[in-house]
Design a protein around this motif. Structure first.
Motif, PDB file in Angstrom:
ATOM      1  N   UNK A  63       0.851  -1.192   0.000  1.00 42.53           N
ATOM      2  CA  UNK A  63       0.000   0.000   0.000  1.00 42.53           C
ATOM      3  C   UNK A  63       0.889   1.245   0.000  1.00 42.53           C
ATOM      4  N   UNK A  64       0.584   2.184  -0.883  1.00 44.35           N
ATOM      5  CA  UNK A  64       1.370   3.397  -0.993  1.00 44.35           C
ATOM      6  C   UNK A  64       2.482   3.325  -2.021  1.00 44.35           C
ATOM      7  N   UNK A  65       2.493   2.276  -2.845  1.00 43.06           N
ATOM      8  CA  UNK A  65       3.546   2.119  -3.843  1.00 43.06           C
ATOM      9  C   UNK A  65       2.966   2.154  -5.246  1.00 43.06           C
ATOM     10  N   UNK A  66       3.870   2.199  -6.231  1.00 44.66           N
ATOM     11  CA  UNK A  66       3.494   2.331  -7.627  1.00 44.66           C
ATOM     12  C   UNK A  66       4.112   1.185  -8.419  1.00 44.66           C
ATOM     13  N   UNK A  67       3.293   0.486  -9.163  1.00 41.68           N
ATOM     14  CA  UNK A  67       3.738  -0.596 -10.036  1.00 41.68           C
ATOM     15  C   UNK A  67       3.687  -0.120 -11.475  1.00 41.68           C
ATOM     16  N   UNK A  68       4.854  -0.165 -12.151  1.00 44.16           N
ATOM     17  CA  UNK A  68       4.953   0.263 -13.540  1.00 44.16           C
ATOM     18  C   UNK A  68       5.078  -0.967 -14.436  1.00 44.16           C
ATOM     19  N   UNK A  69       4.190  -1.070 -15.411  1.00 49.12           N
ATOM     20  CA  UNK A  69       4.205  -2.177 -16.365  1.00 49.12           C
ATOM     21  C   UNK A  69       4.667  -1.638 -17.715  1.00 49.12           C
ATOM     22  N   UNK A  70       5.792  -2.143 -18.204  1.00 50.08           N
ATOM     23  CA  UNK A  70       6.258  -1.783 -19.538  1.00 50.08           C
ATOM     24  C   UNK A  70       5.476  -2.608 -20.556  1.00 50.08           C
ATOM     25  N   UNK A  71       4.717  -1.941 -21.380  1.00 50.43           N
ATOM     26  CA  UNK A  71       3.806  -2.620 -22.288  1.00 50.43           C
ATOM     27  C   UNK A  71       4.553  -3.453 -23.328  1.00 50.43           C
ATOM     28  N   UNK A  72       3.925  -4.546 -23.734  1.00 49.87           N
ATOM     29  CA  UNK A  72       4.438  -5.292 -24.869  1.00 49.87           C
ATOM     30  C   UNK A  72       4.131  -4.526 -26.148  1.00 49.87           C
ATOM     31  N   UNK A  73       4.636  -5.015 -27.275  1.00 56.82           N
ATOM     32  CA  UNK A  73       4.589  -4.242 -28.509  1.00 56.82           C
ATOM     33  C   UNK A  73       3.167  -3.896 -28.925  1.00 56.82           C
ATOM     34  N   UNK A  74       2.235  -4.822 -28.745  1.00 60.18           N
ATOM     35  CA  UNK A  74       0.856  -4.589 -29.163  1.00 60.18           C
ATOM     36  C   UNK A  74      -0.078  -4.305 -27.984  1.00 60.18           C
ATOM     37  N   UNK A  75       0.433  -4.279 -26.777  1.00 59.88           N
ATOM     38  CA  UNK A  75      -0.361  -3.930 -25.612  1.00 59.88           C
ATOM     39  C   UNK A  75      -1.408  -4.946 -25.219  1.00 59.88           C
ATOM     40  N   UNK A  76      -1.293  -6.188 -25.671  1.00 60.39           N
ATOM     41  CA  UNK A  76      -2.301  -7.192 -25.371  1.00 60.39           C
ATOM     42  C   UNK A  76      -2.169  -7.713 -23.943  1.00 60.39           C
ATOM     43  N   UNK A  77      -0.984  -8.124 -23.565  1.00 59.02           N
ATOM     44  CA  UNK A  77      -0.792  -8.765 -22.264  1.00 59.02           C
ATOM     45  C   UNK A  77      -0.669  -7.739 -21.132  1.00 59.02           C
ATOM     46  N   UNK A  78      -0.103  -6.589 -21.411  1.00 54.22           N
ATOM     47  CA  UNK A  78      -0.047  -5.545 -20.384  1.00 54.22           C
ATOM     48  C   UNK A  78      -1.448  -5.049 -20.049  1.00 54.22           C
ATOM     49  N   UNK A  79      -2.310  -4.985 -21.034  1.00 51.64           N
ATOM     50  CA  UNK A  79      -3.699  -4.600 -20.782  1.00 51.64           C
ATOM     51  C   UNK A  79      -4.412  -5.646 -19.941  1.00 51.64           C
ATOM     52  N   UNK A  80      -4.017  -6.909 -20.088  1.00 51.41           N
ATOM     53  CA  UNK A  80      -4.626  -7.971 -19.282  1.00 51.41           C
ATOM     54  C   UNK A  80      -4.211  -7.851 -17.821  1.00 51.41           C
ATOM     55  N   UNK A  81      -2.939  -7.546 -17.555  1.00 53.42           N
ATOM     56  CA  UNK A  81      -2.496  -7.325 -16.179  1.00 53.42           C
ATOM     57  C   UNK A  81      -3.192  -6.112 -15.570  1.00 53.42           C
ATOM     58  N   UNK A  82      -3.420  -5.105 -16.381  1.00 52.58           N
ATOM     59  CA  UNK A  82      -4.135  -3.914 -15.929  1.00 52.58           C
ATOM     60  C   UNK A  82      -5.544  -4.270 -15.469  1.00 52.58           C
ATOM     61  N   UNK A  83      -6.215  -5.135 -16.215  1.00 54.19           N
ATOM     62  CA  UNK A  83      -7.577  -5.533 -15.862  1.00 54.19           C
ATOM     63  C   UNK A  83      -7.587  -6.479 -14.664  1.00 54.19           C
ATOM     64  N   UNK A  84      -6.567  -7.304 -14.521  1.00 57.82           N
ATOM     65  CA  UNK A  84      -6.467  -8.156 -13.336  1.00 57.82           C
ATOM     66  C   UNK A  84      -6.421  -7.310 -12.064  1.00 57.82           C
ATOM     67  N   UNK A  85      -5.638  -6.238 -12.093  1.00 58.37           N
ATOM     68  CA  UNK A  85      -5.504  -5.366 -10.929  1.00 58.37           C
ATOM     69  C   UNK A  85      -6.841  -4.735 -10.559  1.00 58.37           C
TER      70      UNK A  85
END
Length: 407
Positions: A63-85
């Protein structure tokens, strides 16, 4: 005779101690739904929505921290992690703040994966994970002995799990689950049409508006730690999609010398200050592969607590390479936070990969296929050995070389 009890009471008062246990304060923190205190540094943790990612991050997101996700080339899997959160926040009853300049937050929430809350769906997903493990078990004699004794990451659900949930990516979340939570949206095209353009402190108008919205929600909804909440404590989950892209009015992805070179870094600096003094956690996806100035990306990494990069095999040579036939991409853990300690909780595993099945998305250890397997022809062994050099030390170390044993 009346003075005797008083003297006796005074004696008992002198013998009593003023020590009081402070377990009540810890229990109040642990009472927040969807959280647990870390056994390593005592910080309050919440789940990212993916148990295997929690394992990589040392137990979860503090709590109180920031998680940075470097997107893959087409943004498919990074968008999935975003929705999981975000989906984990809905199940736990946390408040949500969703910001995007590309897709409307309402559309993002409608596409959240469905949680597996009952035993029927849990067993259904467990069968799929078991089938994956059974296939690996059948090839156990083909895997080098050094891999067999390594501990396995949690990728399949168990009925005793109390922290974090599992989700079915083939189904969307039921609208009834959103009735018990409170969520806020920030869609940049709508915000630009409501207020005139503004620019403050070398920060473009999009970042300034987003920062004001986050600050207003934290203060008005009672998530600010300096102002005690009158209601029951809760967690605010902040999700920002594709920050730094051209849609946010930033030119760091299109120019090596952007006009507002410090705009993004200043936004992250102020945002971390807000997170540190509030009951909130944030996930941000950034198109790192489009940022041409690497110095800016290094500053962005230093201003984040956790940095995880996703490298997809789509459109690359690795998509058809036999070495990676069981995976869809690689996971690069660039930074782990140092919380209440001088060192960070570094995982023993360096080579990580992810794969997406019909219902299950999991992060696993990268295991190379056997070089001397019957399915690999002798003509392709040299190509496999050259491809294995792309891996870092660890799993890829034993496949490097031109000489091979033959039995």
């Amino acid at each position: 005779m009346a003075a005797v009890p008083a003297a006796g009471g005074a004696a008992r008062g002198r013998g009593a101690t003023s020590f009081q246990r402070k377990a009540a304060a810890g229990s109040r923190l642990a009472a927040i739904a969807g959280t647990r205190p870390s056994v390593r540094h005592g910080q309050l943790l919440l789940s990212s929505g993916l148990p295997s990612l929690d394992c990589v991050l040392g137990g979860g997101i503090a709590v109180g921290t920031l998680l940075l996700i470097e997107e893959d080339k087409y943004g498919l899997y990074s968008n999935l992690l975003f929705k999981y959160f975000l989906a984990e926040g809905v199940v736990c009853g946390h408040d949500l703040f969703v910001a995007s300049a590309k897709e409307h937050p309402d559309s993002i929430l409608k596409e959240l994966p469905a949680p597996l809350l009952d035993d029927t769906y849990r067993n259904e997903l467990g069968e799929e994970a078991t089938a994956v493990k059974s296939g690996d078990f059948q090839d156990s004699m083909k895997i080098a002995w050094r891999y067999q004794n390594l501990p396995k990451m949690e990728a399949s659900p168990t009925t005793s799990t109390k922290f974090g949930h599992y989700y079915d990516v083939s189904k969307t979340m039921s609208p009834e689950l959103f009735q018990s939570i409170k969520w806020h949206s920030f869609y940049l095209p709508e915000e630009l049409s409501l207020q005139p353009k503004m620019k403050t402190c070398n920060m473009n108008s999009a970042y300034a508006r987003l920062l004001q919205s986050v600050q207003r929600i934290i203060y008005q909804e009672g998530f600010d730690g300096s102002d005690p909440q009158k209601k029951q404590k809760n967690i605010l989950r902040i999700g920002i999609q594709s920050l730094g892209s051209m849609l946010w009015g930033d030119d760091i992805c299109s120019s090596d010398t952007p006009e507002d070179i410090h705009s993004l870094t200043k936004f992250l600096y102020v945002l971390r200050g807000l997170l540190r003094k509030s009951l909130s956690a944030c996930i941000i996806t950034v198109p790192a592969h489009l940022i041409q100035n690497k110095a800016i990306m290094e500053r962005v990494t230093n201003l984040s607590d956790m940095v995880v990069g996703l490298e997809s095999f789509i459109g690359s040579e690795r998509e058809t390479n036999p070495l990676y036939k069981d995976y869809h991409g690689l996971v690069h853990v660039h930074q782990i936070p140092r919380l209440n300690s001088l060192i960070c909780d570094v995982s023993d595993t360096k080579d990580l990969a992810f794969r997406l099945k019909r219902k299950l998305f999991a992060i696993e250890r990268l295991h190379l296929p056997p070089d001397l397997s019957d399915t690999v022809s002798r003509a392709s062994k040299q190509d496999l050995a050259e491809s294995a050099k792309l891996l870092s030390s660890g799993c890829g170390a034993m496949a490097i070389g031109k000489k091979h044993l033959d039995f």
